[in-house]
Motif scaffolding. Structure first.
Motif, mmCIF file in Angstrom:
data_model
loop_
_atom_site.group_PDB
_atom_site.id
_atom_site.type_symbol
_atom_site.label_atom_id
_atom_site.label_comp_id
_atom_site.label_asym_id
_atom_site.label_seq_id
_atom_site.Cartn_x
_atom_site.Cartn_y
_atom_site.Cartn_z
ATOM 1 N N GLU A 136 0.826 -1.213 0.000
ATOM 2 C CA GLU A 136 0.000 0.000 0.000
ATOM 3 C C GLU A 136 0.862 1.265 0.000
ATOM 4 N N VAL B 150 -6.136 3.673 -11.198
ATOM 5 C CA VAL B 150 -6.992 2.739 -10.466
ATOM 6 C C VAL B 150 -6.098 1.682 -9.820
ATOM 7 N N ASN B 151 -6.642 1.002 -8.825
ATOM 8 C CA ASN B 151 -5.888 -0.024 -8.100
ATOM 9 C C ASN B 151 -6.663 -1.324 -8.185
ATOM 10 N N ASN B 152 -6.038 -2.374 -8.727
ATOM 11 C CA ASN B 152 -6.790 -3.618 -8.933
ATOM 12 C C ASN B 152 -7.173 -4.313 -7.630
ATOM 13 N N TYR B 153 -6.628 -3.857 -6.505
ATOM 14 C CA TYR B 153 -7.065 -4.404 -5.218
ATOM 15 C C TYR B 153 -8.539 -4.075 -4.972
ATOM 16 N N ASP B 154 -8.999 -2.945 -5.523
ATOM 17 C CA ASP B 154 -10.367 -2.489 -5.275
ATOM 18 C C ASP B 154 -11.404 -3.471 -5.791
ATOM 19 N N TRP B 155 -11.120 -4.157 -6.899
ATOM 20 C CA TRP B 155 -12.098 -5.139 -7.386
ATOM 21 C C TRP B 155 -11.671 -6.578 -7.109
ATOM 22 N N SER C 12 -10.099 -7.762 -4.477
ATOM 23 C CA SER C 12 -10.298 -8.120 -3.064
ATOM 24 C C SER C 12 -11.741 -8.494 -2.765
ATOM 25 N N LYS C 13 -12.671 -8.150 -3.654
ATOM 26 C CA LYS C 13 -14.091 -8.467 -3.431
ATOM 27 C C LYS C 13 -14.452 -9.867 -3.907
ATOM 28 N N ASP D 12 -8.315 -7.995 -14.609
ATOM 29 C CA ASP D 12 -8.125 -6.533 -14.688
ATOM 30 C C ASP D 12 -8.627 -6.000 -16.032
ATOM 31 N N HIS E 56 -12.388 -6.194 -16.277
ATOM 32 C CA HIS E 56 -13.026 -5.170 -15.430
ATOM 33 C C HIS E 56 -12.973 -3.804 -16.107
#
Length: 418
Positions: free
Chosen positions: A95, A118-123, A125-126, A173, A176
């Motif tokens: 981070e 954008v950060n691929n953790y945002d999608w 991690s879900k 990624d 998305h």
């Protein structure tokens, strides 16, 4: 010429998944494109800069660039170009690295809203494990994955399931961004071809074979001597000015080989074809003037660090060449003398002979010190001192932080005042 034609002229394209389709696409609309970077370190180096130069060109041509910071993919490790497993980093480190790299991207691409980070953790991690396996894993054939160069090159030494799944995550990624941001093109290095094509295959399986998704890779950058671009004896050339000072950065570019400089002008600057051709002629007719190298250094340093950094680098370069260091600022002294011999001193005033021998150890003996001073071989802060009774006052120059000593024509020493 359109942007694709320009990239061809600049020798910046290695492979395209559909050359005609991409050419038609950029002619008919403003396209969304992305480049990804995993935050495995707290700064980019000039090797990382290569694909982002292409993305910047698309931005300047009016297209919509996206930068994907790999908060998710960076936490598991990209096997590309590696002979062994990467060491996993903690999420706190990932981070923090992502935050610092995002700041560097804002310097390169501006803050006018014409690009998006954008950060691929945002999608990613879900996703639950079951979602990952059912919705995506089912669509990837293991045999196909094994044949990808990025995986095949690791089979002899072994590859973990974690790194094996990297291409699936990178494919997610692309899907998305395709669905949510209308991003149709992924750009990457030559080693990313397998990951890029895997993403396009996933889009076609989910959105249909007619979905317009494209990939473009850039050539492996090699120097004329066959070695990898971007490495020096001191290691990587970083974009972070704390790791590689703007002066060192400038010097890296100005010292490029005549055989490489035109290639780098095409790739790393936004100069026109006519300007570059003119500089190419000067490399042939007057190589000793190094005009092409100087322009390369100016352009790339300004792009990464700004106009003030170019001015500082040029000031330092001129001062070190002429020996006239007195007009440099403390910051310029710090940059220019970073890798020169240095010693810590106090701000106590001392006789020059004692100071050169006892305090700094620049001279081996008082006899040698008196001889060098008398003969005019010693310059203090740019001024020749020939009086052996002269006094050194460390507080008089460079904000009281440094004393610069030149012995003979080329030997410099830096005394840091503590």
């Amino acid at each position: 010429m359109n942007i694709i034609d320009e990239l061809k002229w600049r020798d910046a394209i290695n492979q395209q998944t559909d050359e005609k389709g991409l050419n038609d696409l950029v002619d008919e609309k403003k396209v969304g494109l992305y480049v990804g970077i995993d935050p495995t370190g707290d700064s980019m180096h000039i090797g990382h800069l290569i694909p982002f130069m292409i993305l910047k060109r698309f931005q300047l041509a009016g297209h919509r660039p996206y930068i994907v910071i790999g908060g998710a993919t960076g936490s598991i490790g990209d096997p590309s170009g590696k002979k062994a497993e990467r060491k996993l980093q903690t999420m706190d480190v990932v981070e923090d690295n992502a935050r610092k790299i995002s700041g560097q991207m804002e310097k390169l691409f501006g803050q006018d809203g014409s690009f998006k980070i954008v950060n691929n953790y945002d999608w990613t991690s879900k996703l639950s494990l079951l979602d990952f396996l059912r919705d995506y894993g089912k669509l990837f054939n293991v045999n196909t994955m094994l044949n990808k160069e990025v995986v095949a090159s690791r089979l002899e030494v072994g590859i973990s399931y974690t790194e094996f799944t990297y291409q699936i995550l990178q494919s997610i990624d692309f899907l998305h961004l395709f669905e949510d941001e209308d991003v149709q093109v992924q750009i990457g290095g030559a080693d990313q071809w397998g990951n890029i094509t895997a993403g396009i295959d996933l889009i076609h399986k989910i959105k249909g074979a007619d979905a317009k998704a494209y990939g473009l890779t850039i050539p492996l950058m090699l120097k004329a001597d066959g070695t990898k671009f971007g490495k020096t004896e001191g290691g990587a050339v970083w974009l972070d000015p704390e790791k590689t000072s703007p002066y060192e950065f400038y010097q890296f570019w100005i010292n490029q080989d005549d055989r490489d400089v035109v290639k780098y002008l095409k790739y790393f600057t936004f100069l026109s074809e006519d300007e570059i051709n003119d500089l190419a002629d000067k490399v042939k007719t007057a190589p000793e003037k190094r005009e092409a190298q100087r322009r390369l250094a100016e352009e790339v340093t300004e792009f990464v660090h700004g106009k003030d950094a170019v001015k500082e680098a040029e000031n330092i370069t001129k001062a070190l060449f002429s020996g006239n260091v007195a007009d440099l600022t403390a910051n310029e002294i710090e940059q220019g003398f970073k890798n020169m011999p240095s010693v810590d001193v106090t701000n106590e005033k001392k006789n020059i002979v004692e100071w050169l021998v006892d305090v700094t150890k620049i001279e081996p003996s008082r006899r040698q010190a008196r001889e060098d001073v008398t003969n005019g071989a010693i310059r203090i802060n740019g001024e020749k001192v020939q009086d052996t009774d002269a006094e050194i006052n460390p507080a008089t120059h460079f904000d009281g932080k440094f004393v610069v000593v030149r012995k003979g024509k080329k030997r410099y020493f830096l005394a840091r005042v503590k």
